[in-house]
Motif scaffolding. Structure first.
Motif, PDB file in Angstrom:
ATOM      1  N   PRO A  27       0.222  -2.440   0.493  1.00  0.00           N
ATOM      2  CA  PRO A  27       1.621  -2.007   0.303  1.00  0.00           C
ATOM      3  C   PRO A  27       2.437  -2.086   1.591  1.00  0.00           C
ATOM      4  O   PRO A  27       3.599  -2.515   1.572  1.00  0.00           O
ATOM      5  CB  PRO A  27       1.482  -0.560  -0.185  1.00  0.00           C
ATOM      6  N   GLU A  28       1.836  -1.665   2.719  1.00  0.00           N
ATOM      7  CA  GLU A  28       2.553  -1.698   3.991  1.00  0.00           C
ATOM      8  C   GLU A  28       2.831  -3.138   4.442  1.00  0.00           C
ATOM      9  O   GLU A  28       3.925  -3.441   4.933  1.00  0.00           O
ATOM     10  CB  GLU A  28       1.740  -0.974   5.073  1.00  0.00           C
ATOM     11  N   VAL A  29       1.846  -4.007   4.283  1.00  0.00           N
ATOM     12  CA  VAL A  29       2.024  -5.403   4.682  1.00  0.00           C
ATOM     13  C   VAL A  29       3.084  -6.078   3.817  1.00  0.00           C
ATOM     14  O   VAL A  29       3.955  -6.804   4.308  1.00  0.00           O
ATOM     15  CB  VAL A  29       0.686  -6.162   4.594  1.00  0.00           C
ATOM     16  N   ALA A  30       3.029  -5.831   2.503  1.00  0.00           N
ATOM     17  CA  ALA A  30       4.011  -6.428   1.587  1.00  0.00           C
ATOM     18  C   ALA A  30       5.424  -5.968   1.931  1.00  0.00           C
ATOM     19  O   ALA A  30       6.373  -6.765   1.929  1.00  0.00           O
ATOM     20  CB  ALA A  30       3.667  -6.053   0.147  1.00  0.00           C
ATOM     21  N   ALA A  31       5.571  -4.684   2.235  1.00  0.00           N
ATOM     22  CA  ALA A  31       6.892  -4.155   2.575  1.00  0.00           C
ATOM     23  C   ALA A  31       7.402  -4.734   3.891  1.00  0.00           C
ATOM     24  O   ALA A  31       8.588  -5.048   4.022  1.00  0.00           O
ATOM     25  CB  ALA A  31       6.824  -2.630   2.660  1.00  0.00           C
ATOM     26  N   ASP A  32       6.512  -4.894   4.862  1.00  0.00           N
ATOM     27  CA  ASP A  32       6.919  -5.393   6.170  1.00  0.00           C
ATOM     28  C   ASP A  32       7.407  -6.833   6.094  1.00  0.00           C
ATOM     29  O   ASP A  32       8.416  -7.203   6.715  1.00  0.00           O
ATOM     30  CB  ASP A  32       5.746  -5.285   7.149  1.00  0.00           C
ATOM     31  N   PHE A  33       6.714  -7.655   5.330  1.00  0.00           N
ATOM     32  CA  PHE A  33       7.102  -9.060   5.201  1.00  0.00           C
ATOM     33  C   PHE A  33       8.085  -9.294   4.056  1.00  0.00           C
ATOM     34  O   PHE A  33       8.507 -10.421   3.814  1.00  0.00           O
ATOM     35  CB  PHE A  33       5.857  -9.933   5.005  1.00  0.00           C
ATOM     36  N   ARG A  34       8.407  -8.243   3.335  1.00  0.00           N
ATOM     37  CA  ARG A  34       9.361  -8.292   2.225  1.00  0.00           C
ATOM     38  C   ARG A  34       8.946  -9.328   1.178  1.00  0.00           C
ATOM     39  O   ARG A  34       9.725 -10.206   0.790  1.00  0.00           O
ATOM     40  CB  ARG A  34      10.772  -8.591   2.749  1.00  0.00           C
ATOM     41  N   VAL A  35       7.698  -9.215   0.762  1.00  0.00           N
ATOM     42  CA  VAL A  35       7.163 -10.097  -0.279  1.00  0.00           C
ATOM     43  C   VAL A  35       6.652  -9.244  -1.427  1.00  0.00           C
ATOM     44  O   VAL A  35       6.456  -8.039  -1.294  1.00  0.00           O
ATOM     45  CB  VAL A  35       6.022 -10.990   0.264  1.00  0.00           C
ATOM     46  N   SER A  36       6.430  -9.869  -2.566  1.00  0.00           N
ATOM     47  CA  SER A  36       5.936  -9.147  -3.735  1.00  0.00           C
ATOM     48  C   SER A  36       4.462  -8.806  -3.566  1.00  0.00           C
ATOM     49  O   SER A  36       3.771  -9.321  -2.686  1.00  0.00           O
ATOM     50  CB  SER A  36       6.102 -10.023  -4.986  1.00  0.00           C
ATOM     51  N   GLU A  37       3.991  -7.909  -4.453  1.00  0.00           N
ATOM     52  CA  GLU A  37       2.583  -7.531  -4.420  1.00  0.00           C
ATOM     53  C   GLU A  37       1.696  -8.746  -4.652  1.00  0.00           C
ATOM     54  O   GLU A  37       0.659  -8.914  -4.011  1.00  0.00           O
ATOM     55  CB  GLU A  37       2.282  -6.467  -5.489  1.00  0.00           C
TER      56      GLU A  37
END
Length: 432
Positions: A27-37
Protein backbone atom coordinates in the motif's frame (compact mmCIF):
# COMPACT_ATOMS: atom_id res chain seq x y z
CA UNK A 1 29.43 -25.07 13.52
CA UNK A 2 31.54 -23.56 10.72
CA UNK A 3 31.30 -19.78 10.65
CA UNK A 4 30.77 -19.91 6.90
CA UNK A 5 27.32 -21.42 7.47
CA UNK A 6 26.28 -18.31 9.38
CA UNK A 7 27.36 -16.12 6.46
CA UNK A 8 25.36 -18.30 4.04
CA UNK A 9 22.31 -18.20 6.31
CA UNK A 10 22.55 -14.41 6.51
CA UNK A 11 22.61 -14.22 2.72
CA UNK A 12 19.52 -16.43 2.61
CA UNK A 13 17.85 -14.18 5.17
CA UNK A 14 18.43 -11.08 3.06
CA UNK A 15 17.24 -12.73 -0.15
CA UNK A 16 14.11 -14.12 1.51
CA UNK A 17 13.39 -10.72 3.02
CA UNK A 18 13.71 -9.07 -0.39
CA UNK A 19 11.14 -11.41 -1.89
CA UNK A 20 8.45 -11.28 0.78
CA UNK A 21 8.69 -7.95 2.64
CA UNK A 22 7.22 -6.01 -0.29
CA UNK A 23 3.82 -7.60 0.40
CA UNK A 24 3.43 -5.83 3.71
CA UNK A 25 4.57 -2.53 2.18
CA UNK A 26 2.55 -2.69 -1.02
CA UNK A 27 0.00 0.00 0.00
CA UNK A 28 2.79 2.46 0.87
CA UNK A 29 4.74 1.75 -2.32
CA UNK A 30 1.61 2.04 -4.49
CA UNK A 31 0.70 5.36 -2.89
CA UNK A 32 4.22 6.75 -3.26
CA UNK A 33 4.44 5.96 -6.96
CA UNK A 34 0.76 6.81 -7.49
CA UNK A 35 -0.06 3.51 -9.17
CA UNK A 36 -2.92 1.07 -8.73
CA UNK A 37 -2.78 -1.98 -6.49
CA UNK A 38 -2.56 -4.20 -9.56
CA UNK A 39 0.38 -2.22 -10.97
CA UNK A 40 2.17 -2.36 -7.61
CA UNK A 41 1.62 -6.12 -7.67
CA UNK A 42 4.16 -6.31 -10.51
CA UNK A 43 6.87 -5.65 -7.93
CA UNK A 44 5.99 -9.15 -6.74
CA UNK A 45 5.14 -10.75 -10.08
CA UNK A 46 8.20 -9.28 -11.80
CA UNK A 47 10.45 -10.53 -9.01
CA UNK A 48 8.96 -14.01 -9.16
CA UNK A 49 9.29 -14.26 -12.93
CA UNK A 50 12.92 -13.10 -12.72
CA UNK A 51 13.66 -15.76 -10.09
CA UNK A 52 12.21 -18.31 -12.50
CA UNK A 53 14.60 -17.19 -15.23
CA UNK A 54 17.59 -16.82 -12.92
CA UNK A 55 17.14 -20.25 -11.31
CA UNK A 56 17.86 -21.87 -14.68
CA UNK A 57 19.81 -19.39 -16.83
CA UNK A 58 22.12 -17.86 -14.22
CA UNK A 59 22.91 -21.21 -12.61
CA UNK A 60 23.71 -22.78 -15.97
CA UNK A 61 25.95 -19.83 -16.86
CA UNK A 62 28.12 -20.02 -13.72
CA UNK A 63 28.47 -23.76 -13.09
CA UNK A 64 32.05 -23.82 -14.43
CA UNK A 65 33.21 -20.98 -12.16
CA UNK A 66 34.57 -21.33 -8.58
CA UNK A 67 31.60 -21.51 -6.22
CA UNK A 68 32.84 -19.00 -3.66
CA UNK A 69 33.48 -16.43 -6.37
CA UNK A 70 30.01 -17.08 -7.79
CA UNK A 71 28.36 -16.55 -4.39
CA UNK A 72 30.20 -13.26 -3.96
CA UNK A 73 29.17 -12.17 -7.45
CA UNK A 74 25.55 -13.10 -6.81
CA UNK A 75 25.50 -11.04 -3.62
CA UNK A 76 26.94 -8.08 -5.51
CA UNK A 77 23.98 -8.42 -7.87
CA UNK A 78 21.65 -8.65 -4.88
CA UNK A 79 23.10 -5.52 -3.28
CA UNK A 80 22.90 -3.55 -6.53
CA UNK A 81 19.26 -4.45 -7.06
CA UNK A 82 18.17 -3.49 -3.55
CA UNK A 83 20.23 -0.30 -3.60
CA UNK A 84 18.48 0.69 -6.82
CA UNK A 85 15.12 -0.01 -5.18
CA UNK A 86 16.05 2.10 -2.17
CA UNK A 87 16.94 5.17 -4.25
CA UNK A 88 14.32 4.73 -6.98
CA UNK A 89 12.22 7.76 -7.80
CA UNK A 90 9.99 6.11 -10.37
CA UNK A 91 7.92 2.98 -10.76
CA UNK A 92 10.06 1.66 -13.63
CA UNK A 93 13.32 2.15 -11.73
CA UNK A 94 11.93 0.29 -8.74
CA UNK A 95 10.79 -2.57 -10.97
CA UNK A 96 14.26 -2.82 -12.56
CA UNK A 97 15.80 -2.96 -9.10
CA UNK A 98 13.48 -5.80 -8.13
CA UNK A 99 14.37 -7.73 -11.29
CA UNK A 100 18.12 -7.32 -10.75
CA UNK A 101 17.87 -8.55 -7.15
CA UNK A 102 15.74 -11.51 -8.20
CA UNK A 103 18.21 -12.85 -10.76
CA UNK A 104 20.59 -13.98 -7.99
CA UNK A 105 17.88 -15.66 -5.90
CA UNK A 106 17.73 -19.16 -7.36
CA UNK A 107 21.43 -19.58 -8.10
CA UNK A 108 22.41 -18.45 -4.59
CA UNK A 109 20.30 -21.07 -2.87
CA UNK A 110 21.29 -23.83 -5.28
CA UNK A 111 25.03 -23.24 -5.22
CA UNK A 112 24.99 -22.20 -1.57
CA UNK A 113 23.52 -25.54 -0.56
CA UNK A 114 26.43 -27.37 -2.22
CA UNK A 115 28.93 -25.07 -0.48
CA UNK A 116 27.21 -25.56 2.89
CA UNK A 117 27.46 -29.33 2.53
CA UNK A 118 31.17 -29.08 1.76
CA UNK A 119 31.89 -27.29 5.05
CA UNK A 120 31.07 -30.24 7.32
CA UNK A 121 31.73 -34.01 7.53
CA UNK A 122 29.58 -36.36 5.47
CA UNK A 123 27.41 -37.30 8.44
CA UNK A 124 26.32 -33.66 8.92
CA UNK A 125 25.79 -32.47 5.34
CA UNK A 126 21.98 -32.39 5.42
CA UNK A 127 22.04 -30.51 8.71
CA UNK A 128 24.46 -27.96 7.28
CA UNK A 129 22.19 -27.31 4.31
CA UNK A 130 19.23 -26.96 6.68
CA UNK A 131 21.17 -24.36 8.71
CA UNK A 132 21.75 -22.32 5.58
CA UNK A 133 18.05 -22.35 4.78
CA UNK A 134 17.05 -21.24 8.26
CA UNK A 135 17.88 -17.79 6.92
CA UNK A 136 14.98 -18.01 4.49
CA UNK A 137 12.64 -19.28 7.20
CA UNK A 138 13.71 -16.53 9.59
CA UNK A 139 13.09 -13.96 6.85
CA UNK A 140 9.44 -15.01 6.75
CA UNK A 141 8.85 -15.45 10.48
CA UNK A 142 10.78 -12.42 11.78
CA UNK A 143 12.24 -10.38 8.94
CA UNK A 144 9.04 -9.64 7.04
CA UNK A 145 7.00 -8.26 9.96
CA UNK A 146 9.88 -6.20 11.32
CA UNK A 147 10.83 -5.04 7.83
CA UNK A 148 7.22 -3.97 7.30
CA UNK A 149 7.22 -2.16 10.64
CA UNK A 150 10.43 -0.35 9.70
CA UNK A 151 9.00 0.70 6.35
CA UNK A 152 5.74 1.94 7.83
CA UNK A 153 7.50 4.10 10.43
CA UNK A 154 10.46 5.42 8.46
CA UNK A 155 9.29 5.08 4.87
CA UNK A 156 9.38 1.97 2.71
CA UNK A 157 12.79 2.89 1.31
CA UNK A 158 14.33 2.42 4.78
CA UNK A 159 13.50 -1.29 4.54
CA UNK A 160 15.43 -1.63 1.29
CA UNK A 161 18.36 0.29 2.75
CA UNK A 162 18.37 -2.22 5.62
CA UNK A 163 18.27 -5.16 3.19
CA UNK A 164 21.16 -3.62 1.24
CA UNK A 165 23.18 -3.44 4.46
CA UNK A 166 22.36 -7.09 5.24
CA UNK A 167 23.67 -7.99 1.78
CA UNK A 168 26.93 -6.14 2.41
CA UNK A 169 27.46 -7.94 5.74
CA UNK A 170 26.65 -11.32 4.15
CA UNK A 171 29.06 -10.65 1.28
CA UNK A 172 31.85 -9.78 3.73
CA UNK A 173 31.07 -12.90 5.78
CA UNK A 174 31.25 -15.20 2.74
CA UNK A 175 34.45 -13.55 1.51
CA UNK A 176 36.13 -13.98 4.91
CA UNK A 177 34.62 -17.18 6.31
CA UNK A 178 33.80 -19.50 3.41
CA UNK A 179 36.79 -21.52 2.14
CA UNK A 180 37.72 -21.42 -1.53
CA UNK A 181 35.45 -23.62 -3.61
CA UNK A 182 36.24 -25.39 -6.87
CA UNK A 183 33.93 -25.19 -9.85
CA UNK A 184 31.26 -27.83 -10.19
CA UNK A 185 31.76 -30.64 -12.67
CA UNK A 186 30.22 -29.93 -16.05
CA UNK A 187 26.92 -31.67 -16.74
CA UNK A 188 25.41 -32.89 -19.98
CA UNK A 189 22.57 -30.57 -20.92
CA UNK A 190 21.13 -33.26 -23.16
CA UNK A 191 20.89 -35.74 -20.29
CA UNK A 192 19.28 -33.13 -18.05
CA UNK A 193 16.71 -32.29 -20.72
CA UNK A 194 15.89 -35.98 -20.96
CA UNK A 195 14.17 -35.79 -17.58
CA UNK A 196 11.41 -33.73 -19.18
CA UNK A 197 10.30 -36.73 -21.22
CA UNK A 198 8.46 -37.85 -18.08
CA UNK A 199 4.80 -36.84 -18.05
CA UNK A 200 4.87 -37.04 -14.25
CA UNK A 201 7.60 -34.39 -14.10
CA UNK A 202 5.39 -32.01 -16.07
CA UNK A 203 2.32 -32.84 -13.98
CA UNK A 204 4.27 -32.24 -10.77
CA UNK A 205 5.52 -28.89 -12.06
CA UNK A 206 1.96 -27.91 -13.01
CA UNK A 207 0.74 -28.76 -9.50
CA UNK A 208 3.56 -26.60 -8.12
CA UNK A 209 2.54 -23.62 -10.27
CA UNK A 210 -1.15 -23.90 -9.44
CA UNK A 211 -0.79 -24.87 -5.78
CA UNK A 212 1.66 -22.12 -4.88
CA UNK A 213 -0.14 -19.68 -7.17
CA UNK A 214 -3.35 -20.22 -5.23
CA UNK A 215 -1.76 -19.40 -1.91
CA UNK A 216 0.07 -16.38 -3.31
CA UNK A 217 -3.05 -15.15 -5.06
CA UNK A 218 -4.53 -14.67 -1.62
CA UNK A 219 -1.38 -13.47 0.11
CA UNK A 220 -0.09 -10.88 -2.37
CA UNK A 221 -2.75 -8.32 -1.51
CA UNK A 222 -3.14 -9.39 2.10
CA UNK A 223 -2.32 -5.91 3.45
CA UNK A 224 -5.36 -4.50 1.63
CA UNK A 225 -7.58 -7.34 2.84
CA UNK A 226 -6.50 -6.88 6.45
CA UNK A 227 -7.02 -3.13 6.50
CA UNK A 228 -9.97 -2.66 4.13
CA UNK A 229 -12.03 -5.79 4.91
CA UNK A 230 -10.98 -7.16 8.29
CA UNK A 231 -10.74 -3.68 9.81
CA UNK A 232 -7.22 -3.89 11.21
CA UNK A 233 -5.10 -0.75 11.45
CA UNK A 234 -2.17 -0.59 9.03
CA UNK A 235 0.17 -0.59 12.03
CA UNK A 236 -1.14 -4.06 12.93
CA UNK A 237 -0.13 -5.60 9.61
CA UNK A 238 3.48 -6.44 10.62
CA UNK A 239 2.32 -8.35 13.68
CA UNK A 240 -0.39 -10.15 11.76
CA UNK A 241 2.23 -11.34 9.29
CA UNK A 242 3.97 -13.09 12.18
CA UNK A 243 1.00 -15.46 12.29
CA UNK A 244 1.43 -16.26 8.62
CA UNK A 245 5.16 -16.77 9.10
CA UNK A 246 4.62 -19.07 12.06
CA UNK A 247 2.13 -21.05 10.01
CA UNK A 248 4.52 -21.56 7.11
CA UNK A 249 7.30 -22.61 9.50
CA UNK A 250 5.13 -25.30 11.07
CA UNK A 251 3.57 -26.28 7.73
CA UNK A 252 6.97 -26.69 6.08
CA UNK A 253 8.08 -29.08 8.82
CA UNK A 254 4.84 -31.05 9.00
CA UNK A 255 4.55 -31.24 5.21
CA UNK A 256 7.97 -32.84 5.02
CA UNK A 257 7.03 -35.40 7.65
CA UNK A 258 3.80 -36.23 5.83
CA UNK A 259 5.52 -36.53 2.46
CA UNK A 260 7.98 -39.03 3.88
CA UNK A 261 5.10 -41.27 4.94
CA UNK A 262 2.67 -41.00 2.00
CA UNK A 263 3.75 -38.64 -0.74
CA UNK A 264 0.76 -38.36 -3.07
CA UNK A 265 -1.85 -38.85 -0.37
CA UNK A 266 -0.30 -36.10 1.72
CA UNK A 267 -0.26 -33.68 -1.21
CA UNK A 268 -3.91 -34.39 -2.01
CA UNK A 269 -4.94 -33.89 1.62
CA UNK A 270 -2.86 -30.71 2.00
CA UNK A 271 -4.21 -29.16 -1.20
CA UNK A 272 -7.76 -30.06 -0.11
CA UNK A 273 -7.09 -28.36 3.22
CA UNK A 274 -5.72 -25.27 1.50
CA UNK A 275 -8.85 -24.96 -0.67
CA UNK A 276 -11.01 -25.23 2.45
CA UNK A 277 -8.94 -22.61 4.31
CA UNK A 278 -9.09 -20.13 1.43
CA UNK A 279 -12.86 -20.51 1.06
CA UNK A 280 -13.26 -20.06 4.82
CA UNK A 281 -11.01 -16.96 4.72
CA UNK A 282 -12.95 -15.41 1.84
CA UNK A 283 -16.27 -15.97 3.62
CA UNK A 284 -15.13 -14.69 7.03
CA UNK A 285 -12.56 -12.00 6.15
CA UNK A 286 -14.72 -9.34 7.79
CA UNK A 287 -14.25 -11.09 11.15
CA UNK A 288 -10.94 -10.16 12.83
CA UNK A 289 -10.88 -13.37 14.88
CA UNK A 290 -11.56 -15.63 11.90
CA UNK A 291 -8.92 -13.73 9.92
CA UNK A 292 -6.29 -14.54 12.54
CA UNK A 293 -7.10 -18.24 12.26
CA UNK A 294 -7.12 -18.08 8.45
CA UNK A 295 -3.72 -16.37 8.26
CA UNK A 296 -2.02 -19.07 10.31
CA UNK A 297 -3.73 -21.92 8.47
CA UNK A 298 -3.09 -20.39 5.05
CA UNK A 299 0.63 -20.23 5.78
CA UNK A 300 0.61 -23.75 7.20
CA UNK A 301 -1.25 -25.49 4.40
CA UNK A 302 0.36 -23.34 1.69
CA UNK A 303 3.94 -24.19 2.60
CA UNK A 304 3.17 -27.77 3.61
CA UNK A 305 2.99 -28.58 -0.11
CA UNK A 306 6.57 -27.49 -0.79
CA UNK A 307 8.65 -30.48 0.42
CA UNK A 308 6.33 -33.04 -1.17
CA UNK A 309 6.21 -31.26 -4.52
CA UNK A 310 9.97 -30.87 -4.66
CA UNK A 311 10.46 -34.51 -3.67
CA UNK A 312 8.02 -35.67 -6.35
CA UNK A 313 9.86 -33.87 -9.14
CA UNK A 314 13.21 -35.14 -7.88
CA UNK A 315 11.91 -38.71 -7.94
CA UNK A 316 10.49 -38.69 -11.45
CA UNK A 317 13.60 -36.94 -12.78
CA UNK A 318 15.95 -39.11 -10.73
CA UNK A 319 18.23 -40.02 -13.66
CA UNK A 320 19.08 -36.34 -14.29
CA UNK A 321 17.44 -34.18 -11.63
CA UNK A 322 19.42 -30.93 -11.81
CA UNK A 323 17.51 -29.03 -14.47
CA UNK A 324 14.13 -30.52 -13.51
CA UNK A 325 14.70 -29.53 -9.89
CA UNK A 326 15.64 -26.02 -10.96
CA UNK A 327 12.58 -25.90 -13.18
CA UNK A 328 10.37 -26.78 -10.22
CA UNK A 329 11.93 -24.00 -8.18
CA UNK A 330 11.13 -21.71 -11.07
CA UNK A 331 7.61 -23.15 -11.02
CA UNK A 332 7.11 -22.01 -7.42
CA UNK A 333 7.95 -18.47 -8.47
CA UNK A 334 5.90 -18.73 -11.65
CA UNK A 335 3.02 -19.65 -9.37
CA UNK A 336 3.78 -16.54 -7.29
CA UNK A 337 3.54 -14.42 -10.42
CA UNK A 338 0.34 -16.12 -11.59
CA UNK A 339 -1.36 -15.62 -8.23
CA UNK A 340 -0.28 -11.98 -7.94
CA UNK A 341 -1.42 -11.23 -11.51
CA UNK A 342 -4.81 -12.91 -11.16
CA UNK A 343 -5.42 -11.26 -7.81
CA UNK A 344 -4.67 -7.89 -9.37
CA UNK A 345 -7.08 -8.61 -12.21
CA UNK A 346 -9.92 -9.35 -9.78
CA UNK A 347 -9.27 -6.15 -7.82
CA UNK A 348 -9.09 -4.07 -11.00
CA UNK A 349 -12.41 -5.58 -12.05
CA UNK A 350 -13.98 -4.07 -8.93
CA UNK A 351 -14.61 -7.37 -7.19
CA UNK A 352 -13.22 -6.18 -3.86
CA UNK A 353 -10.32 -7.13 -1.63
CA UNK A 354 -11.58 -10.63 -0.89
CA UNK A 355 -11.60 -11.48 -4.60
CA UNK A 356 -7.90 -12.48 -4.65
CA UNK A 357 -8.69 -15.06 -1.97
CA UNK A 358 -11.53 -16.50 -4.08
CA UNK A 359 -9.19 -16.54 -7.09
CA UNK A 360 -6.58 -18.34 -5.00
CA UNK A 361 -9.13 -20.95 -3.95
CA UNK A 362 -10.01 -21.56 -7.60
CA UNK A 363 -6.38 -21.97 -8.65
CA UNK A 364 -5.72 -24.34 -5.76
CA UNK A 365 -8.77 -26.40 -6.69
CA UNK A 366 -7.27 -26.80 -10.17
CA UNK A 367 -3.99 -27.92 -8.56
CA UNK A 368 -5.89 -30.51 -6.53
CA UNK A 369 -7.55 -31.89 -9.67
CA UNK A 370 -4.19 -32.22 -11.45
CA UNK A 371 -2.64 -33.87 -8.38
CA UNK A 372 -5.43 -36.44 -8.15
CA UNK A 373 -5.00 -37.27 -11.85
CA UNK A 374 -1.20 -37.46 -11.54
CA UNK A 375 -1.39 -39.74 -8.53
CA UNK A 376 -3.82 -42.07 -10.27
CA UNK A 377 -1.60 -42.23 -13.36
CA UNK A 378 1.47 -42.96 -11.24
CA UNK A 379 -0.28 -45.81 -9.44
CA UNK A 380 -1.31 -47.37 -12.74
CA UNK A 381 2.26 -47.16 -14.01
CA UNK A 382 3.81 -48.92 -11.01
CA UNK A 383 0.99 -51.35 -10.25
CA UNK A 384 3.07 -54.48 -11.02
CA UNK A 385 5.80 -53.32 -8.66
CA UNK A 386 3.25 -52.48 -5.99
CA UNK A 387 1.82 -56.00 -6.14
CA UNK A 388 5.26 -57.54 -5.73
CA UNK A 389 6.13 -55.25 -2.87
CA UNK A 390 2.97 -55.91 -0.93
CA UNK A 391 3.52 -59.64 -1.36
CA UNK A 392 6.87 -59.21 0.35
CA UNK A 393 5.69 -56.60 2.85
CA UNK A 394 1.93 -56.23 3.28
CA UNK A 395 2.46 -53.33 5.71
CA UNK A 396 4.32 -51.15 3.19
CA UNK A 397 2.72 -47.71 3.10
CA UNK A 398 1.39 -46.10 -0.04
CA UNK A 399 4.33 -43.79 -0.54
CA UNK A 400 6.83 -46.59 -0.76
CA UNK A 401 4.43 -48.64 -2.84
CA UNK A 402 4.04 -45.88 -5.39
CA UNK A 403 7.59 -44.52 -5.17
CA UNK A 404 9.92 -47.28 -4.08
CA UNK A 405 13.01 -45.10 -4.51
CA UNK A 406 11.60 -41.71 -3.52
CA UNK A 407 13.66 -41.55 -0.34
CA UNK A 408 16.96 -40.38 -1.81
CA UNK A 409 19.84 -42.23 -0.13
CA UNK A 410 22.17 -39.37 -0.97
CA UNK A 411 20.44 -36.11 0.04
CA UNK A 412 23.44 -33.93 -0.73
CA UNK A 413 23.77 -35.05 -4.32
CA UNK A 414 20.02 -34.64 -4.62
CA UNK A 415 20.42 -30.90 -4.08
CA UNK A 416 22.31 -29.95 -7.23
CA UNK A 417 23.67 -26.58 -8.15
CA UNK A 418 20.58 -25.86 -10.16
CA UNK A 419 18.26 -26.29 -7.20
CA UNK A 420 17.17 -23.13 -5.48
CA UNK A 421 14.85 -21.25 -3.23
CA UNK A 422 12.26 -22.47 -0.81
CA UNK A 423 11.69 -25.86 -2.43
CA UNK A 424 15.28 -26.85 -1.69
CA UNK A 425 14.90 -25.58 1.83
CA UNK A 426 11.86 -27.69 2.38
CA UNK A 427 13.32 -30.86 0.94
CA UNK A 428 16.40 -30.63 3.10
CA UNK A 429 14.31 -29.77 6.14
CA UNK A 430 12.21 -32.82 5.45
CA UNK A 431 15.28 -35.00 5.01
CA UNK A 432 16.68 -33.76 8.28
Amino acid sequence: MPAGLIALALGGFGIGLTEFVIMGLLPEVAADFRVSEASAGWFISGYALSVTVGALVVTAAVTKLPRKSVLIGLLVLFIAGNLLSAVSESYSTMLIGRIIAALCHGAFFGIGSVVAASLVPASRKAGAIAIMFTGLTAANVLGVPFGTLLGQNFGWRSTFWAITLIGVVALAGIALLVPKQDAAAAKSLRSELGAFKSTQVWLSILVTILGFGGMFGAFTYIAFTLTEVSGFASTSVPWLLVLFGAGLFVGNFMGGKAADKALDKSLILILSGLVAVLVFFALTASSPVATLVSLALMGGFGFATVPGLQMRVMHFASSAPTLASGANIGAFNLGNALGAWLGGVTISAGLGYTSPIWAGAGITLAALAVMVAAGAAARRTVAPHATDQHAADPNADDRHTTYPNAADPNPVSAVPAGTADVGSESREAAAR
